[in-house]
Design a protein around this motif. Structure first.
Motif, PDB file in Angstrom:
ATOM      1  N   LEU A  23       0.827  -1.204   0.000  1.00  0.00           N
ATOM      2  CA  LEU A  23       0.000   0.000   0.000  1.00  0.00           C
ATOM      3  C   LEU A  23       0.861   1.253   0.000  1.00  0.00           C
ATOM      4  O   LEU A  23       2.011   1.238   0.427  1.00  0.00           O
ATOM      5  N   ARG A  24       0.262   2.328  -0.456  1.00  0.00           N
ATOM      6  CA  ARG A  24       0.858   3.654  -0.319  1.00  0.00           C
ATOM      7  C   ARG A  24      -0.047   4.468   0.578  1.00  0.00           C
ATOM      8  O   ARG A  24      -1.256   4.483   0.390  1.00  0.00           O
ATOM      9  N   TYR A  25       0.520   5.150   1.530  1.00  0.00           N
ATOM     10  CA  TYR A  25      -0.327   5.987   2.360  1.00  0.00           C
ATOM     11  C   TYR A  25      -0.447   7.386   1.806  1.00  0.00           C
ATOM     12  O   TYR A  25      -1.229   8.190   2.275  1.00  0.00           O
ATOM     13  N   ASN A  26       0.328   7.707   0.753  1.00  0.00           N
ATOM     14  CA  ASN A  26       0.150   8.935  -0.015  1.00  0.00           C
ATOM     15  C   ASN A  26       0.263   8.510  -1.467  1.00  0.00           C
ATOM     16  O   ASN A  26       1.361   8.265  -1.956  1.00  0.00           O
ATOM     17  N   ASP A  27      -0.854   8.421  -2.174  1.00  0.00           N
ATOM     18  CA  ASP A  27      -0.856   7.821  -3.511  1.00  0.00           C
ATOM     19  C   ASP A  27      -0.040   8.580  -4.548  1.00  0.00           C
ATOM     20  O   ASP A  27       0.237   8.072  -5.614  1.00  0.00           O
ATOM     21  N   LYS A  28       0.403   9.769  -4.248  1.00  0.00           N
ATOM     22  CA  LYS A  28       1.211  10.531  -5.204  1.00  0.00           C
ATOM     23  C   LYS A  28       2.718  10.382  -4.945  1.00  0.00           C
ATOM     24  O   LYS A  28       3.525  10.788  -5.750  1.00  0.00           O
ATOM     25  N   PRO A  75       5.727   7.804  -4.372  1.00  0.00           N
ATOM     26  CA  PRO A  75       6.152   6.397  -4.381  1.00  0.00           C
ATOM     27  C   PRO A  75       7.011   6.019  -3.166  1.00  0.00           C
ATOM     28  O   PRO A  75       7.151   4.851  -2.849  1.00  0.00           O
ATOM     29  N   LEU A  76       7.558   7.009  -2.471  1.00  0.00           N
ATOM     30  CA  LEU A  76       8.370   6.704  -1.292  1.00  0.00           C
ATOM     31  C   LEU A  76       7.529   6.264  -0.096  1.00  0.00           C
ATOM     32  O   LEU A  76       8.073   5.793   0.898  1.00  0.00           O
ATOM     33  N   THR A  77       6.223   6.422  -0.201  1.00  0.00           N
ATOM     34  CA  THR A  77       5.352   6.018   0.907  1.00  0.00           C
ATOM     35  C   THR A  77       4.840   4.589   0.738  1.00  0.00           C
ATOM     36  O   THR A  77       3.974   4.146   1.492  1.00  0.00           O
ATOM     37  N   GLU A  78       5.365   3.865  -0.233  1.00  0.00           N
ATOM     38  CA  GLU A  78       4.940   2.483  -0.453  1.00  0.00           C
ATOM     39  C   GLU A  78       5.445   1.596   0.685  1.00  0.00           C
ATOM     40  O   GLU A  78       6.602   1.661   1.069  1.00  0.00           O
ATOM     41  N   ARG A  79       4.551   0.770   1.212  1.00  0.00           N
ATOM     42  CA  ARG A  79       4.890  -0.144   2.293  1.00  0.00           C
ATOM     43  C   ARG A  79       4.256  -1.505   2.020  1.00  0.00           C
ATOM     44  O   ARG A  79       3.148  -1.586   1.501  1.00  0.00           O
ATOM     45  N   GLU A  80       4.965  -2.553   2.396  1.00  0.00           N
ATOM     46  CA  GLU A  80       4.391  -3.894   2.349  1.00  0.00           C
ATOM     47  C   GLU A  80       4.003  -4.290   3.764  1.00  0.00           C
ATOM     48  O   GLU A  80       4.791  -4.132   4.698  1.00  0.00           O
ATOM     49  N   TYR A  81       2.797  -4.769   3.892  1.00  0.00           N
ATOM     50  CA  TYR A  81       2.290  -5.231   5.171  1.00  0.00           C
ATOM     51  C   TYR A  81       2.132  -6.739   5.091  1.00  0.00           C
ATOM     52  O   TYR A  81       1.299  -7.246   4.349  1.00  0.00           O
ATOM     53  N   THR A  82       2.974  -7.428   5.828  1.00  0.00           N
ATOM     54  CA  THR A  82       2.944  -8.888   5.797  1.00  0.00           C
ATOM     55  C   THR A  82       2.185  -9.405   7.008  1.00  0.00           C
ATOM     56  O   THR A  82       2.300  -8.869   8.105  1.00  0.00           O
ATOM     57  N   PRO A  83       1.428 -10.438   6.818  1.00  0.00           N
ATOM     58  CA  PRO A  83       0.623 -10.969   7.912  1.00  0.00           C
ATOM     59  C   PRO A  83       1.460 -11.768   8.904  1.00  0.00           C
ATOM     60  O   PRO A  83       2.562 -12.221   8.593  1.00  0.00           O
ATOM     61  N   PHE A  84       0.922 -11.902  10.070  1.00  0.00           N
ATOM     62  CA  PHE A  84       1.480 -12.800  11.063  1.00  0.00           C
ATOM     63  C   PHE A  84       0.328 -13.590  11.656  1.00  0.00           C
ATOM     64  O   PHE A  84      -0.588 -13.016  12.231  1.00  0.00           O
ATOM     65  N   LEU A  85       0.352 -14.889  11.446  1.00  0.00           N
ATOM     66  CA  LEU A  85      -0.712 -15.751  11.942  1.00  0.00           C
ATOM     67  C   LEU A  85      -0.229 -16.531  13.151  1.00  0.00           C
ATOM     68  O   LEU A  85       0.960 -16.821  13.274  1.00  0.00           O
ATOM     69  N   LYS A  86      -1.168 -16.863  14.026  1.00  0.00           N
ATOM     70  CA  LYS A  86      -0.874 -17.671  15.202  1.00  0.00           C
ATOM     71  C   LYS A  86      -1.689 -18.957  15.135  1.00  0.00           C
ATOM     72  O   LYS A  86      -2.810 -18.966  14.603  1.00  0.00           O
ATOM     73  N   ALA A  87      -1.122 -20.027  15.695  1.00  0.00           N
ATOM     74  CA  ALA A  87      -1.877 -21.273  15.793  1.00  0.00           C
ATOM     75  C   ALA A  87      -3.166 -20.991  16.539  1.00  0.00           C
ATOM     76  O   ALA A  87      -3.176 -20.310  17.561  1.00  0.00           O
ATOM     77  N   GLY A  88      -4.268 -21.465  15.986  1.00  0.00           N
ATOM     78  CA  GLY A  88      -5.574 -21.247  16.589  1.00  0.00           C
ATOM     79  C   GLY A  88      -6.361 -20.116  15.955  1.00  0.00           C
ATOM     80  O   GLY A  88      -7.575 -20.011  16.183  1.00  0.00           O
TER      81      GLY A  88
END
Length: 133
Positions: A70-75, A77-90
């Protein structure tokens, strides 16, 4: 006679409808943070027809987990971030099923999905957590 034919057609339709899986919930057994894959246990039991008792579905291994870029400022490109999930058993997660085999999807190119695997739970992708452990 027509009564038997009607019941046969009804049962046939029910069997087809029960075999189609588009989305399902599952419980996370384990999570591979490096590869963003999980081993899951589907929550919905297998019941191929109304005359057969239901049975637990087998666990599914190496299920890809969706991440976000995602970008938190669509104009900017330096605001691009990847958000990776973290899952837990259960964790209870929602999974979506690909129409065709996803064996070649990771290559990034086009591929021929196997016709023998249509809407197969082995081609699931975890799209999010619906209940945390």
């Amino acid at each position: 006679d027509m009564t038997n034919l009607g019941q046969y057609l009804h049962d046939f339709r029910e069997g087809i409808m029960r075999s189609i899986v588009t989305n399902f919930s599952a419980v996370v057994i384990s999570f591979d943070e490096e590869n963003l894959t999980a081993t899951i246990q589907p929550q919905v039991n297998n019941k191929p027809d109304i005359h057969t008792p239901s049975t637990a579905r087998p666990k599914i291994e190496n299920v890809p987990v969706m991440f976000y870029r995602l970008r938190y400022n669509d104009k900017d490109p330096l605001t691009e971030r990847e958000y990776t999930p973290f899952l837990k058993a259960g964790d209870v997660v929602m999974c979506t099923v690909s129409y065709r085999s996803m064996d070649g999807a990771k290559s990034g190119g086009t591929y021929d999905g196997q016709m023998s695997r249509i809407m197969n739970m082995q081609d699931a992708v975890i799209v999010g957590i619906i209940y945390g452990a």
